[in-house]
Design an enzyme around this catalytic site. Structure first.
Site, mmCIF file in Angstrom:
data_model
loop_
_atom_site.group_PDB
_atom_site.id
_atom_site.type_symbol
_atom_site.label_atom_id
_atom_site.label_comp_id
_atom_site.label_asym_id
_atom_site.label_seq_id
_atom_site.Cartn_x
_atom_site.Cartn_y
_atom_site.Cartn_z
ATOM 1 C CE LYS A 86 -2.647 -2.238 3.028
ATOM 2 N NZ LYS A 86 -3.811 -1.459 2.421
ATOM 3 C CB SER A 162 -2.991 2.173 2.218
ATOM 4 O OG SER A 162 -4.059 1.293 2.393
ATOM 5 C CB SER A 186 -6.163 1.110 -0.002
ATOM 6 O OG SER A 186 -6.197 2.457 0.636
#
Length: 473
Positions: A86, A162, A186
């Site tokens: 990520k 996210s 997330s």
């Protein structure tokens, strides 16, 4: 293990399956990486799951891994497995832009975060960086920098956030493993929306560096195609790193040991609303109830009971907005001018908090954590939906006014367990009539990471998850 066709079906193999293929000589890391890169090239224009792909570096790593396997000397537990990171997590040699136009890519990128370092040491083939909203600020993945990321089950829907790029990548077979972060859900929100396994470990189980500006609600954890893969990845990520002074001491545990011990005799509190969630989609509620019944048939003792907590939405968003305000205060006016309007709105809400407000939020958080710890003395696990709704429309940044309900009101089952720091996992438990994934969340006591993995594995074994149509070559 039976032979599988090469090369594209390698994209749909779990990390555990790939390692078995490497060990037997039926496939190589180079073949697997080539297959994954080909699928990324085909699907990423539709999904926007990756904001950076480094094919040359990945292929070089895959060739080196192939040579090690041919010599019978793999470097580590994930040698040759394609993995993505990520774009909130530092990765040496690649920009970490955090989904933000405020971050200058033209600077030295010479540091690996602990998670990246451990993956590299374990021999993983790093593919690139996955998309995130600006600074991971919301449960959708959109930003002025990278645009809108989409769900492989339905390109009109969000993958959540996210860690939306991470979840979309794993669901679509763009690498079987990815690292996500979870500050209010997330990891679990996008894993639930995309039909993956997503684990938020106990706080501190996976070291972080630098520490999140959003404080001790922020966890790192694995996204995977299977529970066995999540356990394997946690073995790697949980290794110590002195840069994180908040991390837990290493427990030396192999999280794969006991993974198939089942749930017989476990006491599970089934809480379909946590006592306060008022708008759970009926198909989500029905699927989770069926999943809990499966656990009962496997021998778990199920009791329908709520933990007795009030909705801590304002605690979570208050602390989150404080973190946003902290980041915002470090930006120049020029940077602020190009920021995501949603992040600006969060920062402005954070600026309204007084020192007394913050102290009161932390005291209320402490009371919540104490109440949940006491509740867990009577139960081994809590079972809830992962998210109250299926994946909704994919929308651009700034699409609607930002407030606590707009930010997290639709995911009431995720954020309490960031505040309490307990381990929580989501495992797919069905599809809606529209073909969208539904997630079952299992929450354990603090430090009960192995227990949530074991329970999720028991459910997964009885109820294998389908793959999205987009992933089929």
């Amino acid at each position: 293990m039976s032979t599988i066709s090469l090369p594209t079906s390698l994209c749909d193999s779990t990390a555990t399956e790939l390692l078995a293929l490497y060990r037997s000589g039926q496939a190589s890391p180079l073949e697997a990486t080539q297959a994954v890169l080909a699928r990324i090239e085909r699907l990423n224009p539709q999904l926007n799951a990756f904001c950076l792909v480094d094919a040359d570096t990945a292929l070089a790593a895959a060739r080196a891994s192939t040579a090690r396997w041919q010599q019978g000397a793999p470097a580590g537990a994930l040698d040759g497995v394609p993995v993505s990171i990520k774009d909130l997590i530092l990765t040496r040699g690649w920009p970490t832009r955090r989904g933000s136009r405020t971050v200058d890519p033209n600077q030295a990128w010479d540091t690996d975060a602990p998670a990246t370092a451990r993956l590299r040491e374990a021999g993983a083939v790093l593919l690139g960086k996955t998309t995130t909203p600006e600074f991971g600020c919301k449960g959708e993945t959109n930003s002025p920098l990278t645009g809108i990321t989409r769900n492989p089950w339905d390109l009109s829907r969000t993958p959540g956030g996210s860690s939306g790029g991470t979840a979309a990548a794993v669901a679509a077979g763009l690498g079987p493993l990815s690292v996500g972060t979870d500050g209010a859900g997330s990891v679990r929100i996008p894993a639930g929306f995309c039909g993956n396994v997503g684990l938020k470990p106990s706080f501190g189980r996976v070291p972080a560096y630098p520490l999140s500006p959003f404080g001790s609600v922020a966890h790192l954890g694995p996204h995977a195609m299977s529970v066995a893969d999540a356990a394997l990845m946690l073995n790697v990520l949980a290794q110590p790193d002195a840069r994180d002074w908040t991390s837990l001491p290493p427990d030396g545990r192999d999280y794969r040991v006991g993974l198939d011990d089942g749930v017989r005799g476990l006491r599970i509190a089934y809480s379909p609303t946590l006592g306060y969630a008022k708008n759970v989609h009926p198909e989500v509620a029905a699927a989770v109830e069926r999943a809990v019944q499966v656990l009962a048939t496997l021998g778990a003792h199920i009791e329908a009971v709520d933990p007795g907590i009030a909705d801590p939405l304002d605690i979570c968003t208050g602390l989150w907005f404080l973190g946003a305000s902290t980041v915002w205060s470090g930006l120049t006016p020029e940077q602020q001018a190009v920021a995501d309007p949603d992040f600006r709105a969060e920062a402005e809400l954070g600026q309204r908090l007084s020192a007394l407000d913050v102290q009161q939020l932390n005291l209320r958080r402490g009371a919540l954590g104490s109440q949940l710890r006491q509740f867990m003395q009577h139960f081994d696990l809590i079972a809830t939906p992962t998210v109250a709704v299926p994946a909704f429309e994919a929308r651009p940044a700034g699409h609607s006014p930002m407030d606590p309900v707009a930010m997290l009101g639709w995911t009431p089952f995720s954020y309490p367990f960031n505040l309490s720091q307990q381990p929580a996992i989501t495992v797919p438990c069905g599809l809606t009539r529209d073909g969208l994934p539904i997630g079952l969340q299992l929450v354990g006591p603090m430090f009960g990471d192995a227990l949530v993995l074991r329970a999720a594995r028991a459910y997964e074994s009885a109820h294998p998850a389908p793959r999205p149509p987009l992933a089929r070559d």
